[in-house]
Design an enzyme around this catalytic site. Structure first.
Site, PDB file in Angstrom:
ATOM      1  N   LYS A 120       6.306   4.811  13.894  1.00 22.79           N
ATOM      2  CA  LYS A 120       5.879   5.208  12.613  1.00 22.79           C
ATOM      3  C   LYS A 120       6.081   6.425  12.581  1.00 22.79           C
ATOM      4  O   LYS A 120       6.447   7.123  11.098  1.00 22.79           O
ATOM      5  CB  LYS A 120       4.482   4.922  12.875  1.00 22.79           C
ATOM      6  CG  LYS A 120       3.689   5.158  11.288  1.00 22.79           C
ATOM      7  CD  LYS A 120       2.150   5.112  11.361  1.00 22.79           C
ATOM      8  CE  LYS A 120       1.475   6.012  11.838  1.00 22.79           C
ATOM      9  NZ  LYS A 120       0.081   5.910  11.976  1.00 22.79           N
ATOM     10  N   ASP A 138       1.784   2.106   8.082  1.00 23.32           N
ATOM     11  CA  ASP A 138       0.571   2.435   8.940  1.00 23.32           C
ATOM     12  C   ASP A 138      -0.556   1.617   8.229  1.00 23.32           C
ATOM     13  O   ASP A 138      -0.116   0.462   7.848  1.00 23.32           O
ATOM     14  CB  ASP A 138       0.233   3.942   8.378  1.00 23.32           C
ATOM     15  CG  ASP A 138      -0.407   4.027   6.773  1.00 23.32           C
ATOM     16  OD1 ASP A 138       0.057   3.094   6.378  1.00 23.32           O
ATOM     17  OD2 ASP A 138      -0.800   5.113   6.570  1.00 23.32           O
TER      18      ASP A 138
END
Length: 211
Positions: A120, A138
């Protein structure tokens, strides 16, 4: 969800926010990398408060290494997991200097090899600092993708892969920012604010209130 509906979702998000970006404050790829590393399990607001103090003193790998772990913790101790983050940031700065000439690498593999940098974080840096059309998933994006029916998936990797397949190419660069902001301020976890949502009629969330 059909392609026409997905296209209209992003068209409306674009119309509402033509130039979306991260709420983390940064001026260089290095500053962004460190801010994203610090933002794990913390709010962007808390990270910005810390980096406003840190970056005037240390905003390069060399300067952060000069601070050391203890010096760095004085600037970031208001952020959760600050000791672990300080250790990872210092180790990352060392690798940047030793292996990348002090520059932030522009490949996912090289970024993910840095301590404290996962997929991420790597995707955020690749997208926001280097303009690569990748999508960092996320908790907000995971929720929005599943709740709306835009790109359902059982985990963040599945949602990321689905989004990369179904987001129209012309929207892919900014999709990450539109979705995270939509999840943060409108499609909230506990109580989505459907009454002011610009895509409410396109969303396939079964529990949304009927107007």
């Amino acid at each position: 969800m059909n392609p026409a509906k997905r296209h209209e979702i992003f068209r409306r998000l674009q119309a509402a926010n033509p130039a979306p970006t991260t709420e983390l404050e940064y001026r260089t790829p290095f500053e962004l990398l460190i801010a994203v590393m610090l933002s794990a399990q913390a709010t962007d607001v808390s990270v910005n408060k810390a980096t406003r103090r840190l970056y005037p003193v240390a905003n390069t790998p060399q300067a952060v290494l000069a601070l050391g772990e203890e010096g760095l913790t004085e600037y970031i101790r208001t952020i959760g997991l600050y000791r672990t983050k300080a250790r990872n940031v210092v180790a990352t700065c060392r690798i940047l200097l030793e292996q990348h000439g002090g520059e932030v690498p522009q490949s996912r593999a090289a970024l993910e090899a840095l301590p404290g940098v996962g997929r991420k974080t790597a995707n955020v840096v690749l997208n926001t600092a280097f303009g690569q059309p990748v999508i960092a998933v996320d908790t907000h994006i995971f929720r929005v993708a599943n709740r709306t029916g835009l790109a359902p998936g059982k985990d963040v990797r599945a949602v990321e892969e689905r989004l990369m397949k179904v987001v129209p190419p012309e929207f892919r660069q900014d999709a990450h920012h539109w979705l995270i902001l939509h999840g943060r301020y409108t499609c909230k976890a506990r109580k989505p604010e459907c009454g002011r949502c610009v895509i409410v009629d396109l969303c396939e969330y079964r529990a949304k209130p009927v107007s």
